[in-house]
Design a protein around this motif. Structure first.
Motif, PDB file in Angstrom:
ATOM      1  N   ASN A 188       0.845  -1.205   0.000  1.00  0.00           N
ATOM      2  CA  ASN A 188       0.000   0.000   0.000  1.00  0.00           C
ATOM      3  C   ASN A 188       0.874   1.248   0.000  1.00  0.00           C
ATOM      4  OD1 ASN A 188      -2.448  -1.407   0.115  1.00  0.00           O
ATOM      5  ND2 ASN A 188      -2.280  -1.655   2.336  1.00  0.00           N
ATOM      6  N   ARG A 189       0.573   2.168  -0.894  1.00  0.00           N
ATOM      7  CA  ARG A 189       1.268   3.464  -0.955  1.00  0.00           C
ATOM      8  C   ARG A 189       0.238   4.577  -0.790  1.00  0.00           C
ATOM      9  NH1 ARG A 189       6.511   3.521  -2.992  1.00  0.00           N
ATOM     10  NH2 ARG A 189       7.263   1.479  -3.753  1.00  0.00           N
ATOM     11  N   THR A 190       0.526   5.513   0.136  1.00  0.00           N
ATOM     12  CA  THR A 190      -0.374   6.647   0.391  1.00  0.00           C
ATOM     13  C   THR A 190       0.296   7.928  -0.071  1.00  0.00           C
ATOM     14  OG1 THR A 190      -1.291   5.522   2.328  1.00  0.00           O
ATOM     15  CG2 THR A 190      -1.689   7.903   2.129  1.00  0.00           C
ATOM     16  N   PRO A 191      -0.295   8.684  -1.024  1.00  0.00           N
ATOM     17  CA  PRO A 191       0.323   9.953  -1.470  1.00  0.00           C
ATOM     18  C   PRO A 191       0.448  10.920  -0.289  1.00  0.00           C
ATOM     19  CG  PRO A 191      -1.403   9.270  -2.983  1.00  0.00           C
ATOM     20  CD  PRO A 191      -1.500   8.383  -1.795  1.00  0.00           C
ATOM     21  N   GLY A 192       1.600  11.579  -0.168  1.00  0.00           N
ATOM     22  CA  GLY A 192       1.847  12.535   0.916  1.00  0.00           C
ATOM     23  C   GLY A 192       2.200  11.885   2.225  1.00  0.00           C
ATOM     24  N   GLY A 193       2.354  10.564   2.206  1.00  0.00           N
ATOM     25  CA  GLY A 193       2.730   9.866   3.429  1.00  0.00           C
ATOM     26  C   GLY A 193       1.548   9.595   4.333  1.00  0.00           C
ATOM     27  N   ARG A 194       1.861   9.105   5.534  1.00  0.00           N
ATOM     28  CA  ARG A 194       0.831   8.744   6.492  1.00  0.00           C
ATOM     29  C   ARG A 194       1.360   9.033   7.891  1.00  0.00           C
ATOM     30  NH1 ARG A 194       3.671   4.464   4.936  1.00  0.00           N
ATOM     31  NH2 ARG A 194       4.369   2.936   6.502  1.00  0.00           N
ATOM     32  N   LEU A 195       0.482   9.249   8.811  1.00  0.00           N
ATOM     33  CA  LEU A 195       0.860   9.562  10.183  1.00  0.00           C
ATOM     34  C   LEU A 195       0.969   8.292  10.999  1.00  0.00           C
ATOM     35  CD1 LEU A 195      -1.379  12.683  10.875  1.00  0.00           C
ATOM     36  CD2 LEU A 195       1.088  12.630  10.475  1.00  0.00           C
ATOM     37  N   VAL A 196       2.104   8.125  11.653  1.00  0.00           N
ATOM     38  CA  VAL A 196       2.334   7.020  12.569  1.00  0.00           C
ATOM     39  C   VAL A 196       2.839   7.602  13.892  1.00  0.00           C
ATOM     40  CG1 VAL A 196       3.596   4.890  12.993  1.00  0.00           C
ATOM     41  CG2 VAL A 196       2.898   5.468  10.658  1.00  0.00           C
ATOM     42  N   ASN A 197       1.980   7.557  14.951  1.00  0.00           N
ATOM     43  CA  ASN A 197       2.338   8.139  16.254  1.00  0.00           C
ATOM     44  C   ASN A 197       2.710   9.612  16.133  1.00  0.00           C
ATOM     45  OD1 ASN A 197       1.929   5.629  17.537  1.00  0.00           O
ATOM     46  ND2 ASN A 197       4.059   4.997  17.098  1.00  0.00           N
ATOM     47  N   GLY A 198       1.913  10.311  15.267  1.00  0.00           N
ATOM     48  CA  GLY A 198       2.139  11.737  15.113  1.00  0.00           C
ATOM     49  C   GLY A 198       3.285  12.100  14.183  1.00  0.00           C
ATOM     50  N   VAL A 199       3.920  11.112  13.604  1.00  0.00           N
ATOM     51  CA  VAL A 199       5.037  11.377  12.685  1.00  0.00           C
ATOM     52  C   VAL A 199       4.620  10.946  11.286  1.00  0.00           C
ATOM     53  CG1 VAL A 199       7.448  10.872  12.157  1.00  0.00           C
ATOM     54  CG2 VAL A 199       6.681  11.003  14.537  1.00  0.00           C
ATOM     55  N   ARG A 200       4.848  11.838  10.311  1.00  0.00           N
ATOM     56  CA  ARG A 200       4.510  11.519   8.922  1.00  0.00           C
ATOM     57  C   ARG A 200       5.591  10.588   8.341  1.00  0.00           C
ATOM     58  NH1 ARG A 200       0.794  13.159   5.610  1.00  0.00           N
ATOM     59  NH2 ARG A 200       0.115  14.712   7.133  1.00  0.00           N
ATOM     60  N   VAL A 201       5.133   9.466   7.858  1.00  0.00           N
ATOM     61  CA  VAL A 201       6.043   8.449   7.317  1.00  0.00           C
ATOM     62  C   VAL A 201       5.733   8.246   5.836  1.00  0.00           C
ATOM     63  CG1 VAL A 201       6.814   6.056   7.459  1.00  0.00           C
ATOM     64  CG2 VAL A 201       6.166   7.309   9.544  1.00  0.00           C
ATOM     65  N   PHE A 202       6.821   8.267   5.065  1.00  0.00           N
ATOM     66  CA  PHE A 202       6.669   8.025   3.622  1.00  0.00           C
ATOM     67  C   PHE A 202       7.152   6.609   3.284  1.00  0.00           C
ATOM     68  CE2 PHE A 202       7.019  12.545   4.227  1.00  0.00           C
ATOM     69  CZ  PHE A 202       6.057  13.087   3.397  1.00  0.00           C
ATOM     70  N   GLY A 203       6.628   6.062   2.158  1.00  0.00           N
ATOM     71  CA  GLY A 203       7.019   4.719   1.722  1.00  0.00           C
ATOM     72  C   GLY A 203       5.849   3.745   1.790  1.00  0.00           C
ATOM     73  N   PRO A 204       6.005   2.619   1.169  1.00  0.00           N
ATOM     74  CA  PRO A 204       4.902   1.650   1.098  1.00  0.00           C
ATOM     75  C   PRO A 204       4.764   0.838   2.380  1.00  0.00           C
ATOM     76  CG  PRO A 204       6.807   0.784  -0.032  1.00  0.00           C
ATOM     77  CD  PRO A 204       7.181   2.176   0.403  1.00  0.00           C
ATOM     78  N   ILE A 205       3.558   0.324   2.538  1.00  0.00           N
ATOM     79  CA  ILE A 205       3.297  -0.642   3.603  1.00  0.00           C
ATOM     80  C   ILE A 205       3.229  -2.024   2.950  1.00  0.00           C
ATOM     81  CG2 ILE A 205       1.693  -1.424   5.368  1.00  0.00           C
ATOM     82  CD1 ILE A 205       0.748   1.408   5.671  1.00  0.00           C
ATOM     83  N   GLU A 206       4.062  -2.932   3.351  1.00  0.00           N
ATOM     84  CA  GLU A 206       4.136  -4.271   2.764  1.00  0.00           C
ATOM     85  C   GLU A 206       3.630  -5.311   3.755  1.00  0.00           C
ATOM     86  OE1 GLU A 206       8.182  -4.769   1.648  1.00  0.00           O
ATOM     87  OE2 GLU A 206       7.973  -3.649  -0.228  1.00  0.00           O
ATOM     88  N   GLY A 207       3.050  -6.345   3.202  1.00  0.00           N
ATOM     89  CA  GLY A 207       2.584  -7.450   4.025  1.00  0.00           C
ATOM     90  C   GLY A 207       2.427  -8.706   3.185  1.00  0.00           C
ATOM     91  N   ASN A 208       2.409  -9.844   3.801  1.00  0.00           N
ATOM     92  CA  ASN A 208       2.209 -11.103   3.090  1.00  0.00           C
ATOM     93  C   ASN A 208       1.490 -12.077   3.995  1.00  0.00           C
ATOM     94  OD1 ASN A 208       4.288 -13.091   4.383  1.00  0.00           O
ATOM     95  ND2 ASN A 208       5.431 -11.175   4.088  1.00  0.00           N
TER      96      ASN A 208
END
Length: 490
Positions: free
Chosen positions: A79-99
């Motif tokens: 999963n990729r979110t344009p503009g990043g995503r907030l994790v514990n109040g911190v904006r994180v860029f990059g994909p979320i991977e899972g399997n």
């Protein structure tokens, strides 16, 4: 293979009197029938087709048996979110991977199919019975071809002998004519008449040699070997009925065309029951066991296990008219097959009437031709003697000799025609089978292969009670009894 067959045909041409040596072995009609029964490719192919048709019964009965399937699945997600995503109040860029991974087994056991499987089994059984009658029909055709090739070859061998004798007689007649011309007893016209008849006889001899080569090639094609010194064919009188009424009765119960049409009608009736069964509910048991967890890294001890069992009742409510349309179509197909029974019966009746009439005519022709040969021999001998005292001309002798040869050829053809007509009568009656003609031959029984398929891999003991319940309202095919035909004498 091609070279061996080509050699066989060349041998057939050679032994027709064209300069090659004939094989030094005798052969009977029973031996020819036995060889063709065991090795004829047309008959072998039909038997293989019947064995393939037997498998439709096994395939239909699988509707009563459980099915087990296994599945393995691996998933990867990003999963990729344009503009990043907030994790514990911190904006994180990059994909979320899972399997993830999963594996499982599914077992399904039908309990009641509404008669669908029972109808399919009944249709398969009726199709197999139809196939057996088709096999009998093909066997009858092959044996008829063998008998025809056998008597054709014997007729042409005898015709060649008659033509050879005719040439020898005319050669002596020409020599005699020349000698009498030299002493002034006859004219040049008489010599020319003898020469013309001899030339025509030599051409007829070449035609007889060619016809014999053709008949021998036909024999080799259907029997599988070149004919040797063929023995006289045995009488078929023991197999023939005493009158045409008995022939009709035998055909009604034993004709493969009629029996095959009746089984085809039973098969379409079973398919009609199967189409109607589409309106009925079905019940099945289903069980699944599965495992799922993370695929990478693979830690099987962390996988979750899921076990589920269910009883599934399926009731058709609305199919847009599809089921009703299929039922109507099967009704008309069954009507067509029912009419086909009467069509087959009339066709057999017509063929049997024609064959019986030909048999009666051929028997009468044999008597006439025998009397014709007897009278022609007396006439030819008397004409030759009368020529010696000047009461007959050379042309009279030549004509008498020609009439004798024509009568002898007609006699040979009449006997051949009578035997072929008797063969056709037996074929229409359903009695033209190898064991009836040759009791020593081992009968090929298609039921032997079918009986081996009754309990094959996949059979389960509880399918029998399921089949009984599922087939309560389904028509079962009924095998018709067949008359016990007499056998020809050895």
């Amino acid at each position: 293979m091609f070279n061996s067959r080509r050699g066989a045909l060349l041998a057939a041409v050679c032994v027709a009197g064209l300069g090659c040596a004939a094989p030094a072995f005798a052969e009977t009609l029973a031996e020819a029938i036995a060889l063709a029964y065991d090795s004829n490719p047309t008959l072998q192919a039909q038997r293989a087709s019947q064995r393939a048709l037997d498998e439709s019964y096994v395939q239909a009965r699988t509707g009563y048996r459980p099915t087990l399937s296994a599945s393995v699945q691996g998933n990867y997600e990003e999963n990729r979110t344009p503009g990043g995503r907030l994790v514990n109040g911190v904006r994180v860029f990059g994909p979320i991977e899972g399997n993830s991974g999963s594996a499982g087994f599914t077992l399904s056991q039908p309990l009641y199919t509404g008669g669908r499987t029972a109808a399919a089994v009944s249709a398969a059984e009726a199709d197999i019975l139809t196939g057996r009658e088709n096999l009998r029909r093909v066997e009858s055709q092959v044996l008829a071809n063998v008998i025809t090739a056998y008597v054709d070859t014997r007729r042409d061998i005898e015709a060649l002998r008659i033509r050879q004798e005719n040439v020898r007689v005319l050669e002596r007649q020409l020599e005699e004519s020349k000698a009498r011309f030299d002493v002034g007893e006859i004219t040049r016209t008489d010599v020319a008449q003898s020469e013309a008849r001899l030339a025509a006889a030599q051409f007829q001899l070449s035609q007889a040699q060619s016809q014999l080569a053709i008949s021998r090639a036909n024999y080799a094609a259907v029997v599988g070997q070149n004919p040797g010194d063929l023995a006289p064919e045995p009488s078929l009188g023991a197999l023939l009925p005493t009158d045409v009424a008995q022939a009709f009765d035998a055909a009604e119960t034993s004709s493969p065309q009629i029996r095959g049409a009746e089984y085809a009608q039973q098969a379409s009736r079973a398919r009609l029951a199967g189409a109607r069964a589409e309106r009925m509910p079905s019940l099945a048991l289903r069980g699944t066991v599965g495992w799922n967890g993370q695929a990478d890294p693979l830690e099987t001890e962390d996988y979750a296990r899921n076990i589920q069992g269910s009883a599934v009742l399926t009731v058709p409510l609305f199919t847009g008219g599809l089921t009703n349309s299929r039922v109507r179509a099967q009704i008309e197909r069954n009507n067509a097959d029912r009419i086909g029974v009467e069509t087959a019966r009339r066709t057999v009746l017509q063929g049997l009437t024609q064959s019986w009439s030909q048999l009666i005519a051929a028997r009468a022709n044999i008597g006439s031709s025998d009397e014709q040969v007897r009278a022609a021999r007396i006439a030819a001998e008397g004409t030759r003697q009368e020529q010696q005292v000047g009461l007959r001309t050379t042309l009279d002798v030549l004509n008498a000799e020609q009439e004798l040869r024509a009568a002898e050829l007609a006699q040979v053809s009449a006997r051949r025609d009578e035997y072929v007509a008797a063969t056709n009568v037996l074929a229409q009656m359903g009695r033209l089978e190898a064991p009836n003609l040759t009791p020593a031959v081992t009968r090929y029984d298609p039921k032997t292969n079918f009986s081996k398929l009754r309990f094959t891999w996949g059979w389960v003991p509880w399918e029998e009670p399921i089949a009984i319940v599922d087939g309560v309202l389904t028509p079962k095919p009924a095998e018709k009894p067949m008359e016990a035909a007499p056998t020809a004498p050895k």
